[in-house]
Design an enzyme around this catalytic site. Sequence first.
Site, PDB file in Angstrom:
ATOM      1  N   CYS A   1      38.829  42.191  29.980  1.00 29.25           N
ATOM      2  CA  CYS A   1      38.293  41.159  30.723  1.00 29.25           C
ATOM      3  C   CYS A   1      37.725  41.332  32.169  1.00 29.25           C
ATOM      4  O   CYS A   1      37.268  40.601  32.946  1.00 29.25           O
ATOM      5  CB  CYS A   1      39.148  39.873  30.677  1.00 29.25           C
ATOM      6  SG  CYS A   1      40.739  40.207  31.684  1.00 29.25           S
TER       7      CYS A   1
ATOM      8  N   HIS B   1      35.508  39.590  44.638  1.00 29.29           N
ATOM      9  CA  HIS B   1      35.926  38.236  44.011  1.00 29.29           C
ATOM     10  C   HIS B   1      34.637  37.195  44.395  1.00 29.29           C
ATOM     11  O   HIS B   1      34.409  36.406  43.448  1.00 29.29           O
ATOM     12  CB  HIS B   1      37.163  37.706  44.215  1.00 29.29           C
ATOM     13  CG  HIS B   1      38.261  38.230  43.515  1.00 29.29           C
ATOM     14  ND1 HIS B   1      39.136  39.258  43.961  1.00 29.29           N
ATOM     15  CD2 HIS B   1      38.536  38.211  42.299  1.00 29.29           C
ATOM     16  CE1 HIS B   1      39.900  39.792  43.123  1.00 29.29           C
ATOM     17  NE2 HIS B   1      39.532  39.108  41.842  1.00 29.29           N
TER      18      HIS B   1
ATOM     19  N   ASP C   1      40.607  45.931  38.520  1.00 31.79           N
ATOM     20  CA  ASP C   1      41.761  46.450  38.971  1.00 31.79           C
ATOM     21  C   ASP C   1      42.367  47.748  38.704  1.00 31.79           C
ATOM     22  O   ASP C   1      42.597  48.804  39.429  1.00 31.79           O
ATOM     23  CB  ASP C   1      43.080  45.592  39.007  1.00 31.79           C
ATOM     24  CG  ASP C   1      42.886  44.369  40.122  1.00 31.79           C
ATOM     25  OD1 ASP C   1      42.206  44.953  41.342  1.00 31.79           O
ATOM     26  OD2 ASP C   1      42.796  43.108  39.761  1.00 31.79           O
TER      27      ASP C   1
ATOM     28  N   ARG D   1      38.129  48.195  45.492  1.00 33.72           N
ATOM     29  CA  ARG D   1      37.163  47.561  44.937  1.00 33.72           C
ATOM     30  C   ARG D   1      36.127  46.814  45.886  1.00 33.72           C
ATOM     31  O   ARG D   1      34.975  46.111  45.327  1.00 33.72           O
ATOM     32  CB  ARG D   1      37.566  46.755  43.609  1.00 33.72           C
ATOM     33  CG  ARG D   1      38.208  45.439  44.017  1.00 33.72           C
ATOM     34  CD  ARG D   1      38.955  44.825  43.058  1.00 33.72           C
ATOM     35  NE  ARG D   1      38.361  43.835  42.484  1.00 33.72           N
ATOM     36  CZ  ARG D   1      39.062  43.009  41.571  1.00 33.72           C
ATOM     37  NH1 ARG D   1      40.252  43.050  41.141  1.00 33.72           N
ATOM     38  NH2 ARG D   1      38.379  41.651  41.147  1.00 33.72           N
TER      39      ARG D   1
ATOM     40  N   GLU E   1      46.342  46.193  34.268  1.00 36.34           N
ATOM     41  CA  GLU E   1      45.578  46.473  35.511  1.00 36.34           C
ATOM     42  C   GLU E   1      46.188  47.304  36.486  1.00 36.34           C
ATOM     43  O   GLU E   1      45.563  47.664  37.346  1.00 36.34           O
ATOM     44  CB  GLU E   1      44.744  45.203  36.049  1.00 36.34           C
ATOM     45  CG  GLU E   1      45.868  44.045  36.204  1.00 36.34           C
ATOM     46  CD  GLU E   1      45.126  42.958  36.770  1.00 36.34           C
ATOM     47  OE1 GLU E   1      43.762  42.889  36.934  1.00 36.34           O
ATOM     48  OE2 GLU E   1      45.860  41.847  36.903  1.00 36.34           O
TER      49      GLU E   1
HETATM   50  C1  PEP Z   1      40.396  42.549  36.733  1.00 44.53           C
HETATM   51  O1  PEP Z   1      41.039  42.918  37.663  1.00 44.53           O
HETATM   52  O2  PEP Z   1      39.672  43.340  36.117  1.00 44.53           O
HETATM   53  C2  PEP Z   1      40.403  40.941  36.472  1.00 44.53           C
HETATM   54  C3  PEP Z   1      39.792  40.594  35.212  1.00 44.53           C
HETATM   55  O3  PEP Z   1      41.062  40.376  37.362  1.00 44.53           O
HETATM   56  P1  PEP Z   1      40.372  39.815  38.811  1.00 44.53           P
HETATM   57  O4  PEP Z   1      39.146  40.334  38.818  1.00 44.53           O
HETATM   58  O5  PEP Z   1      40.632  38.498  38.790  1.00 44.53           O
HETATM   59  O6  PEP Z   1      41.293  40.634  39.507  1.00 44.53           O
HETATM   60 MG    MG Z   2      42.651  41.898  38.507  1.00 39.30          MG
END
Ligand code: PEP
Ligand code: MG
Length: 754
Positions: free
Chosen positions: A681, A368, A634, A644, A610
């Site tokens: 996304c 993140h 995810d 990740r 996800e």
């Molecule tokens: C994802 O998991 O792909 C996502 C868009 O959410 P985040 O990266 O905020 O977990």
């Molecule tokens: Mg996510």
Amino acid sequence: MASSALGPRVLLRRLREVMAEPETAQTRLDKIVTLIAGNMVAEVCSIYVMRTGQVLELFATEGLKREAVHQSKLKVGEGLVGMIADQAIGLNLTEAFDHPSFKYLPETGEEIYHSFLGVPVMRGGSVLGVLVVQNRTRRQYTEEEEEALQTTAMVLAEVMASGGFAEVTREAAIDLANMRSHHIKAEGLAEGIALGHVVLHEPRVRIQNMIAESIPDELARLDGAVQHLREQVDALLDGTDAMSAGDSSDVLETIRMFAHDKGWLGRLKEAVNTGLTAEAAVDRVQNDNRARMMRTPDPYLRERMHDLDDLSNRLLRYLTGAVATSARTDLPDNAIVVSRNMGPAELLDYDRSKIRGVILEEGGKTSHVAIVARALGIPAIGQATGLINLVDHGNSIVVDGGTGEIFVRPSSELEKSYAEKVRFYAKKQARFAALRDLPATTLDGQHIALNINAGLTVDMPHLHESGADGVGLYRTELHFMMASRFPRLSAQVKHYKSIIDQAMGKPVVFRTLDIGADKTLPYLKQPREENPALGWRSIRMALDRPALLKLQARAMLMAGAGHDLKIMFPMIADVQEYILARDAVLGQQEFLVSHGHPVPKSLKLGVMIEIPSLLWQLDYLLPKVDFASIGSNDLVQFLFASDRGNPKLIGRYDPLSPAALGAMRQIVEKGKAHGKTVTLCGELGGRPLEAMGLLGVGLTSMSMVPSGIGPVKAMIRTLDQPKLWAFMQPLLHSGLHSVRAELLEFAQRNRVEV
Ligand code: PEP
Ligand code: MG
């Protein structure tokens, strides 16, 4: 040699006196070797200093021939002295001549000395020189003597590094005080190029007082600090204190183990007993530890040694009152933040007008903090192993987030060529900007919806600059992470409203709070978990604490009054969870209506896909949703059971693999069958080659980092989708680990801009 009569404490005091005398550096060094020899009842004491080109030069001696000073030189790795420097170890020998590495230097006249004790002079993990004592008799130096020599070497290192021997060591200092240029190739996390100055996220603690005035006082200070540290770490682990997002529980567990380790504490006390202050003792033991760390081939052990380093730093900060992070300090313009690791909130703590880049020793593309760096539009690099030991606060540094390259203290030519690259990059961006108003349509006429991911107010101008269709993912947690307390209803309404206003009629998909794993709220106590990524996070937390979800839903509905509002839920694992979340929002809508409040013109609710379990529930889930969005970060992590954020797993699995692309294909097909929009996304969408693979399996809508819009649009406008699918279809039924190379080859052959 009889055991030292005067002991290290007296020696340290005398050293301090010598340093205070207004003498030339050479005279001081001469006095120091005489002092050490006398104190340790040795016939010889010599100091070798590391010079440019990895050569150790005899700088001062008591006992060896004076003519040899500045004449005798040994390469690193050559002779006993070179071996000490090379391996950063001490050598304690009864008969030096018998050692296979012994190298006779005739000009020194050392042939009459048999026993040999030498230690490296180290600072911050690098060897500045070697300190040696020798005796005529064949004798074994005691452990206390070795300790004493190490302590002396440490004080010498400190004096050398602070310029105490400036005239004689100038050349050496240039080489060793981390002044060389370095080029490191690491992993690019966020594109962009920046030239700037290093800001260590956790600044190094400078120790002012090395030598103890009163040993009992220093022992008491040390005890107090260790006690404080233990309580702090226990509190972090028990979840009774806010956990810094960069600290994983594993690291903390190791730190706790060390904090209670008697051996470590014993070594600290011993160091104080030799006459050091508490902080100097911590530094001394930390130096030994670093030296050992450099030698151990076992990566696991090296990792744990790193944790011990963290612990020492905490202790040092407590003892000296130094600041914990640089976030709230005076930043230079063009700051490049360097850290072992860090959570997204910690990065957000920095003054955004001043940071130009971030480099982590750990950290992967979908962590993140990388996402936040991309949102801030600053280049970021991860996996820069060993960087912290190479840099100092204020050093100039070049970061190329596209290639993952780092240049520490670059030459002026290199700086110039990078300044040129920055201009080139800007031009490339300008070329993409020229695509801004052109449609994202493939050669075969398929329109692709392109949206941006956002999470901060600063992201919103990118929506218009990039020409994207809307915001496909608004990560609401970033606002929560930046606040010092849980945002109230009014604050939330204001924030969401400002986002809707700034979107100026373009659609925004708000995602409900996705807290947990590496996204922590400083004011929300979360119990410690073994597997936080699989733990009590995100929608799970929201469903257990419905008040939070209801409050957020109400805020979104109020902010969206009169508009078309879209909300989606993260981390849904089954249909029932979606229904519960949906009903919580609908309940708020009913409440607002029944109390006469204005509500959105339309409300669309969606699910994030996800968690892989949803792949087998799509026929039941899709009829209940208005839209679905693949959270590929995810989804891929869970598909491959591959954390990740774990640096060791980066690159092990490829999202461009038959498994991951096959899963995406399945979701796309189900979406079509049920007449529901499916978008994606995750970070994948913003990388042209990956995005091409996604179009190949039939996706027609994506949301990505704003800087991805231009390059992805360029790819789309040069792609023939049916041709790509025909090429990909058999690959998805192959046993390949990845189809990346094949896709790249397709792109090159068909002139697709990736
Ligand atoms: C994802 O998991 O792909 C996502 C868009 O959410 P985040 O990266 O905020 O977990
Ligand atoms: Mg996510």
